[in-house]
Design a protein around this motif. Structure first.
Motif, PDB file in Angstrom:
ATOM      1  N   ALA A  11      -6.327  -9.466   8.389  1.00  0.00           N
ATOM      2  CA  ALA A  11      -5.681  -9.323   7.074  1.00  0.00           C
ATOM      3  C   ALA A  11      -5.768  -7.867   6.606  1.00  0.00           C
ATOM      4  CB  ALA A  11      -6.343 -10.258   6.067  1.00  0.00           C
ATOM      5  N   MET A  12      -6.932  -7.249   6.776  1.00  0.00           N
ATOM      6  CA  MET A  12      -7.109  -5.842   6.364  1.00  0.00           C
ATOM      7  C   MET A  12      -6.199  -4.943   7.204  1.00  0.00           C
ATOM      8  SD  MET A  12     -10.071  -5.315   4.316  1.00  0.00           S
ATOM      9  CE  MET A  12     -11.497  -6.282   3.875  1.00  0.00           C
ATOM     10  N   TYR A  13      -6.095  -5.268   8.477  1.00  0.00           N
ATOM     11  CA  TYR A  13      -5.243  -4.498   9.385  1.00  0.00           C
ATOM     12  C   TYR A  13      -3.801  -4.476   8.852  1.00  0.00           C
ATOM     13  CZ  TYR A  13      -2.619  -3.683  13.766  1.00  0.00           C
ATOM     14  OH  TYR A  13      -1.754  -3.215  14.724  1.00  0.00           O
ATOM     15  N   LEU A  14      -3.305  -5.660   8.501  1.00  0.00           N
ATOM     16  CA  LEU A  14      -1.928  -5.738   8.001  1.00  0.00           C
ATOM     17  C   LEU A  14      -1.782  -5.056   6.643  1.00  0.00           C
ATOM     18  CD1 LEU A  14      -1.002  -9.379   9.013  1.00  0.00           C
ATOM     19  CD2 LEU A  14       0.323  -7.345   9.575  1.00  0.00           C
ATOM     20  N   MET A  15      -2.745  -5.267   5.765  1.00  0.00           N
ATOM     21  CA  MET A  15      -2.609  -4.733   4.401  1.00  0.00           C
ATOM     22  C   MET A  15      -2.865  -3.235   4.345  1.00  0.00           C
ATOM     23  SD  MET A  15      -4.165  -7.585   1.830  1.00  0.00           S
ATOM     24  CE  MET A  15      -5.274  -8.551   2.816  1.00  0.00           C
ATOM     25  N   MET A  16      -3.823  -2.741   5.133  1.00  0.00           N
ATOM     26  CA  MET A  16      -4.199  -1.324   5.022  1.00  0.00           C
ATOM     27  C   MET A  16      -3.215  -0.408   5.746  1.00  0.00           C
ATOM     28  SD  MET A  16      -8.299  -1.401   5.248  1.00  0.00           S
ATOM     29  CE  MET A  16      -9.271  -1.828   3.808  1.00  0.00           C
ATOM     30  N   LEU A  17      -2.602  -0.913   6.825  1.00  0.00           N
ATOM     31  CA  LEU A  17      -1.602  -0.078   7.507  1.00  0.00           C
ATOM     32  C   LEU A  17      -0.249  -0.175   6.810  1.00  0.00           C
ATOM     33  CD1 LEU A  17      -2.600  -0.585  11.213  1.00  0.00           C
ATOM     34  CD2 LEU A  17      -2.747   1.503   9.874  1.00  0.00           C
ATOM     35  N   GLY A  18       0.064  -1.342   6.299  1.00  0.00           N
ATOM     36  CA  GLY A  18       1.292  -1.519   5.514  1.00  0.00           C
ATOM     37  C   GLY A  18       2.570  -1.259   6.292  1.00  0.00           C
ATOM     38  N   GLU A  19       2.461  -1.250   7.608  1.00  0.00           N
ATOM     39  CA  GLU A  19       3.650  -0.903   8.418  1.00  0.00           C
ATOM     40  C   GLU A  19       4.490  -2.114   8.769  1.00  0.00           C
ATOM     41  OE1 GLU A  19       1.979   0.863  11.886  1.00  0.00           O
ATOM     42  OE2 GLU A  19       1.961   2.864  11.008  1.00  0.00           O
ATOM     43  N   GLY A  20       3.886  -3.273   8.690  1.00  0.00           N
ATOM     44  CA  GLY A  20       4.565  -4.467   9.158  1.00  0.00           C
ATOM     45  C   GLY A  20       4.425  -4.583  10.667  1.00  0.00           C
ATOM     46  N   VAL A  21       4.619  -5.780  11.160  1.00  0.00           N
ATOM     47  CA  VAL A  21       4.499  -6.035  12.599  1.00  0.00           C
ATOM     48  C   VAL A  21       5.711  -6.822  13.070  1.00  0.00           C
ATOM     49  CG1 VAL A  21       1.960  -5.999  12.739  1.00  0.00           C
ATOM     50  CG2 VAL A  21       3.111  -8.128  12.116  1.00  0.00           C
ATOM     51  N   THR A  22       5.944  -6.788  14.380  1.00  0.00           N
ATOM     52  CA  THR A  22       7.020  -7.600  14.938  1.00  0.00           C
ATOM     53  C   THR A  22       6.595  -9.069  14.870  1.00  0.00           C
ATOM     54  OG1 THR A  22       6.052  -7.545  17.141  1.00  0.00           O
ATOM     55  CG2 THR A  22       7.636  -5.793  16.610  1.00  0.00           C
ATOM     56  N   ALA A  23       7.564  -9.955  15.043  1.00  0.00           N
ATOM     57  CA  ALA A  23       7.251 -11.390  15.024  1.00  0.00           C
ATOM     58  C   ALA A  23       6.264 -11.724  16.141  1.00  0.00           C
ATOM     59  CB  ALA A  23       8.538 -12.200  15.174  1.00  0.00           C
ATOM     60  N   ALA A  24       6.414 -11.060  17.299  1.00  0.00           N
ATOM     61  CA  ALA A  24       5.513 -11.352  18.422  1.00  0.00           C
ATOM     62  C   ALA A  24       4.078 -10.966  18.067  1.00  0.00           C
ATOM     63  CB  ALA A  24       5.972 -10.600  19.675  1.00  0.00           C
ATOM     64  N   GLU A  25       3.907  -9.820  17.378  1.00  0.00           N
ATOM     65  CA  GLU A  25       2.551  -9.424  16.953  1.00  0.00           C
ATOM     66  C   GLU A  25       2.016 -10.397  15.902  1.00  0.00           C
ATOM     67  OE1 GLU A  25       1.991  -4.734  16.805  1.00  0.00           O
ATOM     68  OE2 GLU A  25       4.036  -5.298  16.264  1.00  0.00           O
ATOM     69  N   ALA A  26       2.899 -10.800  14.995  1.00  0.00           N
ATOM     70  CA  ALA A  26       2.485 -11.750  13.946  1.00  0.00           C
ATOM     71  C   ALA A  26       2.050 -13.071  14.575  1.00  0.00           C
ATOM     72  CB  ALA A  26       3.626 -11.982  12.961  1.00  0.00           C
ATOM     73  N   TYR A  27       2.715 -13.442  15.654  1.00  0.00           N
ATOM     74  CA  TYR A  27       2.357 -14.670  16.380  1.00  0.00           C
ATOM     75  C   TYR A  27       0.972 -14.516  17.004  1.00  0.00           C
ATOM     76  CZ  TYR A  27       2.660 -18.333  19.939  1.00  0.00           C
ATOM     77  OH  TYR A  27       2.413 -19.425  20.727  1.00  0.00           O
ATOM     78  N   VAL A  73       0.827  -1.214   0.000  1.00  0.00           N
ATOM     79  CA  VAL A  73       0.000   0.000   0.000  1.00  0.00           C
ATOM     80  C   VAL A  73       0.865   1.269   0.000  1.00  0.00           C
ATOM     81  CG1 VAL A  73      -0.260   0.148   2.538  1.00  0.00           C
ATOM     82  CG2 VAL A  73      -2.114   0.937   1.068  1.00  0.00           C
ATOM     83  N   ASN A  74       2.078   1.156   0.530  1.00  0.00           N
ATOM     84  CA  ASN A  74       3.001   2.306   0.542  1.00  0.00           C
ATOM     85  C   ASN A  74       3.569   2.605  -0.846  1.00  0.00           C
ATOM     86  OD1 ASN A  74       2.865   2.516   3.417  1.00  0.00           O
ATOM     87  ND2 ASN A  74       4.214   0.733   3.514  1.00  0.00           N
ATOM     88  N   LEU A  75       3.480   1.606  -1.746  1.00  0.00           N
ATOM     89  CA  LEU A  75       4.014   1.759  -3.103  1.00  0.00           C
ATOM     90  C   LEU A  75       2.890   1.985  -4.114  1.00  0.00           C
ATOM     91  CD1 LEU A  75       6.436  -1.325  -2.920  1.00  0.00           C
ATOM     92  CD2 LEU A  75       7.155   1.065  -2.825  1.00  0.00           C
ATOM     93  N   GLY A  76       1.669   2.151  -3.603  1.00  0.00           N
ATOM     94  CA  GLY A  76       0.520   2.285  -4.512  1.00  0.00           C
ATOM     95  C   GLY A  76       0.165   0.954  -5.140  1.00  0.00           C
ATOM     96  N   LEU A  77       0.549  -0.143  -4.486  1.00  0.00           N
ATOM     97  CA  LEU A  77       0.298  -1.486  -5.026  1.00  0.00           C
ATOM     98  C   LEU A  77      -0.585  -2.282  -4.066  1.00  0.00           C
ATOM     99  CD1 LEU A  77       3.952  -2.463  -6.079  1.00  0.00           C
ATOM    100  CD2 LEU A  77       2.098  -1.739  -7.613  1.00  0.00           C
ATOM    101  N   ASN A 104      -1.317 -13.614  -4.489  1.00  0.00           N
ATOM    102  CA  ASN A 104      -2.399 -14.281  -3.748  1.00  0.00           C
ATOM    103  C   ASN A 104      -2.463 -13.921  -2.261  1.00  0.00           C
ATOM    104  OD1 ASN A 104      -4.375 -15.552  -5.080  1.00  0.00           O
ATOM    105  ND2 ASN A 104      -3.438 -17.582  -5.115  1.00  0.00           N
ATOM    106  N   GLY A 105      -1.673 -12.923  -1.844  1.00  0.00           N
ATOM    107  CA  GLY A 105      -1.680 -12.525  -0.436  1.00  0.00           C
ATOM    108  C   GLY A 105      -3.042 -12.017   0.026  1.00  0.00           C
ATOM    109  N   THR A 106      -3.768 -11.315  -0.880  1.00  0.00           N
ATOM    110  CA  THR A 106      -5.086 -10.795  -0.473  1.00  0.00           C
ATOM    111  C   THR A 106      -6.058 -11.948  -0.220  1.00  0.00           C
ATOM    112  OG1 THR A 106      -5.871 -10.593  -2.763  1.00  0.00           O
ATOM    113  CG2 THR A 106      -4.856  -8.619  -1.794  1.00  0.00           C
TER     114      THR A 106
END
Ligand code: CO8
Length: 258
Positions: free
Chosen positions: A157-173, A134-138, A143-145
């Motif tokens: 999924a929307m949280y991760l894709m719409m913020l586009g900031e990435g999360v720590t491994a602990a948050e991803a867990y 989302v930061n690159l206009g892409l 198939n990630g969506t």
């Protein structure tokens, strides 16, 4: 087989596939996809292992699709690249053996999509994971969506894709993207331990579990349930040696020999 961007090593029944383009944080381009596809089509190698572990060389797992290569893409080129990536990631998802992503560092964009095509994900506590398109206009294009909401639900999924900031491994867990965390120096070791445990299980049952989960996600729960019953019944056919060995071994108080 000689590869420029991949390394492959066999440790007993486990295969370790390393994306090896560390100067570009293992970014995915057409050549990398070509090599991945070649590797995945090599039946002799795949049939000689029971579990595949996928990891990255250097400080990244994979930092995404190659942004430099995408700079001059026409719509057709972008479409084709997206399709190439999907075919390769489907090859991974459809392998008959379990595939573990050992996320040693950044897993971003197409890199996270690669990890999502694997069956489970082990991540370094220092890794950062996300879909920053989302930061690159892409948007995610491999198939990630589709894979991410099936794994963690639409909201996460929307949280991760719409913020586009990435999360720590602990948050991803916590979100359910990652199934196990590991100290940075032990990601591969812990992934191999899990792989060893899986390699000691019935290969046929592993293949079927993978098939039921993946195909079942695309069916109604009624149809998926019927598919499961059908396969469960089929396991009791005369020629199903692994089922016979598993039950015999339990009753005889010994380890099964698959
Ligand atoms: N593509 C190409 N080169 C890359 C990429 C990438 N995705 N990521 C890093 N590199 C290169 C850098 O350009 C740099 O090269 P050089 O030394 O020649 O300048 C080298 O790798 C090292 O990177 P950094 O110096 O940036 O390392 P840092 O530790 O400072 O930063 C980061 C690491 C934060 C990971 C940073 O490199 C970064 O933000 N990378 C891009 C992450 C990103 O946005 N990924 C998503 C890409 S888009 C995508 O994946 C879409 C998939 C769908 C495609 C659909 C088909 C059309």
């Amino acid at each position: 087989m000689h590869f420029n961007y991949l390394k492959f090593e066999k440790r007993g029944k486990i295969g370790i596939l390393t994306l090896n383009r560390p100067e570009a944080l293992n970014a995915l381009n057409k050549d990398v996809f070509k090599e991945l596809s070649c590797f995945l089509e090599d039946r002799e190698t795949i049939q000689s292992i029971r579990v595949l572990v996928v990891t990255g060389e250097g400080k990244a797992f994979v930092a995404g699709a190659d942004i430099k290569a995408m700079q001059e893409y026409s719509p057709q080129m972008a479409y084709d690249f997206s399709e190439i990536g999907k075919v390769v990631f489907d090859q991974i998802a459809n392998l008959e053996i379990p595939v573990i992503a050992a996320i040693n560092g950044f897993a971003l964009g197409g890199g996270l999509e690669l990890a999502l095509s694997c069956d489970i994900r082990v991540a370094s506590e220092k890794a950062r994971l996300g879909l920053p398109e989302v930061n690159l206009g892409l948007i995610p294009g491999f198939n990630g969506t589709q894979r991410l909401p099936r794994l963690v639900g639409a909201g996460n999924a929307m949280y991760l894709m719409m913020l586009g900031e990435g999360v720590t491994a602990a948050e991803a867990y916590q979100l359910g993207v990652v199934q196990k965390l590991a100290p940075p120096e032990s990601v591969l070791e812990i992934s191999l331990e899990l792989a060893e445990k899986m390699a000691s299980k019935s290969p046929n049952a592993l293949r079927l579990i993978k098939l039921m989960v993946r195909e079942g996600l695309e069916l109604s729960s009624e149809d998926a349930g019927k598919m499961e019953s059908k396969e469960f019944g089929r396991l009791f056919k005369e020629d199903q040696k692994e089922r016979k060995e598993g039950i015999d071994a339990f009753l005889e108080k010994r380890k099964p020999n698959w």
